[in-house]
Design a protein around this motif. Structure first.
Motif, PDB file in Angstrom:
ATOM      1  N   ALA A   1       0.847  -1.196   0.000  1.00  0.00           N
ATOM      2  CA  ALA A   1       0.000   0.000   0.000  1.00  0.00           C
ATOM      3  C   ALA A   1       0.878   1.241   0.000  1.00  0.00           C
ATOM      4  N   LEU A   2       0.314   2.355  -0.479  1.00  0.00           N
ATOM      5  CA  LEU A   2       1.034   3.627  -0.420  1.00  0.00           C
ATOM      6  C   LEU A   2       0.077   4.762  -0.091  1.00  0.00           C
TER       7      LEU A   2
ATOM      8  N   GLY B   1      -2.300  15.534  -0.335  1.00  0.00           N
ATOM      9  CA  GLY B   1      -3.604  15.095  -0.809  1.00  0.00           C
ATOM     10  C   GLY B   1      -4.121  13.832  -0.149  1.00  0.00           C
ATOM     11  N   GLY B   2      -3.210  12.993   0.314  1.00  0.00           N
ATOM     12  CA  GLY B   2      -3.632  11.799   1.034  1.00  0.00           C
ATOM     13  C   GLY B   2      -4.130  10.655   0.180  1.00  0.00           C
ATOM     14  N   ASP B   3      -3.903  10.703  -1.132  1.00  0.00           N
ATOM     15  CA  ASP B   3      -4.352   9.597  -1.970  1.00  0.00           C
ATOM     16  C   ASP B   3      -3.688   8.299  -1.539  1.00  0.00           C
ATOM     17  N   THR B   4      -4.438   7.225  -1.650  1.00  0.00           N
ATOM     18  CA  THR B   4      -3.927   5.915  -1.277  1.00  0.00           C
ATOM     19  C   THR B   4      -4.096   4.941  -2.435  1.00  0.00           C
ATOM     20  N   TYR B   5      -3.302   3.882  -2.374  1.00  0.00           N
ATOM     21  CA  TYR B   5      -3.396   2.834  -3.389  1.00  0.00           C
ATOM     22  C   TYR B   5      -2.990   1.531  -2.724  1.00  0.00           C
ATOM     23  N   TYR B   6      -3.701   0.449  -3.071  1.00  0.00           N
ATOM     24  CA  TYR B   6      -3.477  -0.841  -2.431  1.00  0.00           C
ATOM     25  C   TYR B   6      -3.231  -1.938  -3.455  1.00  0.00           C
ATOM     26  N   ALA B   7      -2.408  -2.890  -3.054  1.00  0.00           N
ATOM     27  CA  ALA B   7      -2.313  -4.117  -3.815  1.00  0.00           C
ATOM     28  C   ALA B   7      -3.644  -4.856  -3.696  1.00  0.00           C
TER      29      ALA B   7
ATOM     30  N   THR C   1      -5.635  -0.789   5.715  1.00  0.00           N
ATOM     31  CA  THR C   1      -5.835   0.642   5.548  1.00  0.00           C
ATOM     32  C   THR C   1      -4.551   1.369   5.881  1.00  0.00           C
ATOM     33  N   ILE C   2      -4.098   2.203   4.956  1.00  0.00           N
ATOM     34  CA  ILE C   2      -2.903   3.008   5.193  1.00  0.00           C
ATOM     35  C   ILE C   2      -3.349   4.440   5.482  1.00  0.00           C
ATOM     36  N   ALA C   3      -2.676   5.050   6.437  1.00  0.00           N
ATOM     37  CA  ALA C   3      -3.038   6.417   6.815  1.00  0.00           C
ATOM     38  C   ALA C   3      -1.799   7.157   7.298  1.00  0.00           C
ATOM     39  N   ARG C   4      -1.806   8.448   7.141  1.00  0.00           N
ATOM     40  CA  ARG C   4      -0.667   9.263   7.565  1.00  0.00           C
ATOM     41  C   ARG C   4      -1.099  10.235   8.642  1.00  0.00           C
ATOM     42  N   ASP C   5      -0.181  10.561   9.530  1.00  0.00           N
ATOM     43  CA  ASP C   5      -0.402  11.584  10.542  1.00  0.00           C
ATOM     44  C   ASP C   5       0.779  12.539  10.457  1.00  0.00           C
ATOM     45  N   SER C   6       0.564  13.637   9.785  1.00  0.00           N
ATOM     46  CA  SER C   6       1.657  14.565   9.552  1.00  0.00           C
ATOM     47  C   SER C   6       2.127  15.235  10.837  1.00  0.00           C
ATOM     48  N   ALA C   7       1.262  15.308  11.839  1.00  0.00           N
ATOM     49  CA  ALA C   7       1.648  15.955  13.091  1.00  0.00           C
ATOM     50  C   ALA C   7       2.772  15.211  13.791  1.00  0.00           C
TER      51      ALA C   7
END
Length: 119
Positions: free
Chosen positions: A47-48, A53-59, A67-73
């Protein structure tokens, strides 16, 4: 440097959450991804997430379960893995760079965290 954590042993159907922490330098890259490598197999994309923008893509193997997610903080990317299967057993690596689905597109790698799913 990236630091991956959260791996462990779980029974089939269980869940794990992997974390990938990085410095501001590594996460200034466009994308953070998770790859995995099972014994005797090549490293494969999981996954990426795009930081902008937070776009995601999965195998295909991950769709609907991970589920992939980012926390920039806190400069951290998470991989929530549900409904785990024995075939998910692998060392999971996080990577950062300006890449897509190929491992050689990424500049920074974490040390890997082992996920073992028993049947």
């Amino acid at each position: 440097q990236l630091q991956a954590s959260g791996g462990g042993k779980v029974q089939a159907g269980g869940s794990l959450r992997l974390s990938c922490g990085g410095s501001g330098r590594t996460f200034s890259s466009d994308t953070t991804a998770w790859f995995r490598q099972a014994p005797g197999k090549e490293r494969e994309f999981v996954a990426l997430v795009r930081w902008s923008g937070g776009d995601t893509y999965y195998a295909d193997s991950a769709k609907g379960r991970f589920t992939i997610a980012r926390d920039s903080a806190v400069n951290t990317v998470y991989l929530q893995m549900n409904s785990l299967k024995p075939e998910d057993t692998a060392v999971y690596y996080c990577a950062a760079g300006f890449g897509n689905l190929r491992a050689d597109e990424y500049d920074y790698w974490g040390q890997g965290t082992l996920v073992t799913v028993s049947s």
